[in-house]
Design a protein around this motif. Structure first.
Motif, PDB file in Angstrom:
ATOM      1  N   ILE A   1     -15.579   2.690  -5.709  1.00 45.18           N
ATOM      2  CA  ILE A   1     -14.272   2.814  -5.163  1.00 45.18           C
ATOM      3  C   ILE A   1     -14.627   4.099  -4.159  1.00 45.18           C
ATOM      4  CG2 ILE A   1     -13.880   4.465  -7.128  1.00 45.18           C
ATOM      5  CD1 ILE A   1     -10.983   2.436  -6.000  1.00 45.18           C
TER       6      ILE A   1
ATOM      7  N   SER B   1      -7.883   0.826  -2.284  1.00 44.89           N
ATOM      8  CA  SER B   1      -7.388   1.230  -3.731  1.00 44.89           C
ATOM      9  C   SER B   1      -7.642  -0.270  -4.873  1.00 44.89           C
ATOM     10  CB  SER B   1      -5.849   1.367  -3.770  1.00 44.89           C
ATOM     11  OG  SER B   1      -5.390   0.262  -3.331  1.00 44.89           O
TER      12      SER B   1
ATOM     13  N   GLU C   1      -9.629  -2.565  -7.339  1.00 44.06           N
ATOM     14  CA  GLU C   1     -10.425  -2.536  -8.502  1.00 44.06           C
ATOM     15  C   GLU C   1     -11.809  -3.261  -8.207  1.00 44.06           C
ATOM     16  OE1 GLU C   1     -10.869  -0.277 -11.166  1.00 44.06           O
ATOM     17  OE2 GLU C   1      -9.012   0.624 -10.292  1.00 44.06           O
TER      18      GLU C   1
END
Length: 70
Positions: free
Chosen positions: A7, A68, A70
């Motif tokens: 991320i 954003s 996952e």
């Protein structure tokens, strides 16, 4: 299945892409305005820049959505 990017890496890349998007989009918007609206009245310029000022948000939303995930 391919390995996913962490991320933090996606967010770093996303910020870089958004900065590049804003710079290129601003140059393009001004270029179109100078080519298409040289003798237009002031309200045409105002409407054009209001519209083009909000239009860059669409590709930025796609980048932010990608960042954003996952």
């Amino acid at each position: 299945m391919a390995a996913r990017l962490p991320i933090r890496v996606r967010k770093f890349m996303g910020v870089f892409f958004i900065v590049i998007l804003v710079i290129l989009y601003a140059l393009m918007a001004v270029g179109v305005a100078t080519a298409a609206l040289p003798n237009a009245p002031w309200y045409a310029h105002m409407l054009y820049f209001m519209f083009s000022g909000f239009l860059w948000v669409l590709p930025a939303m796609g980048i932010i959505s990608w960042m954003s995930r996952e």
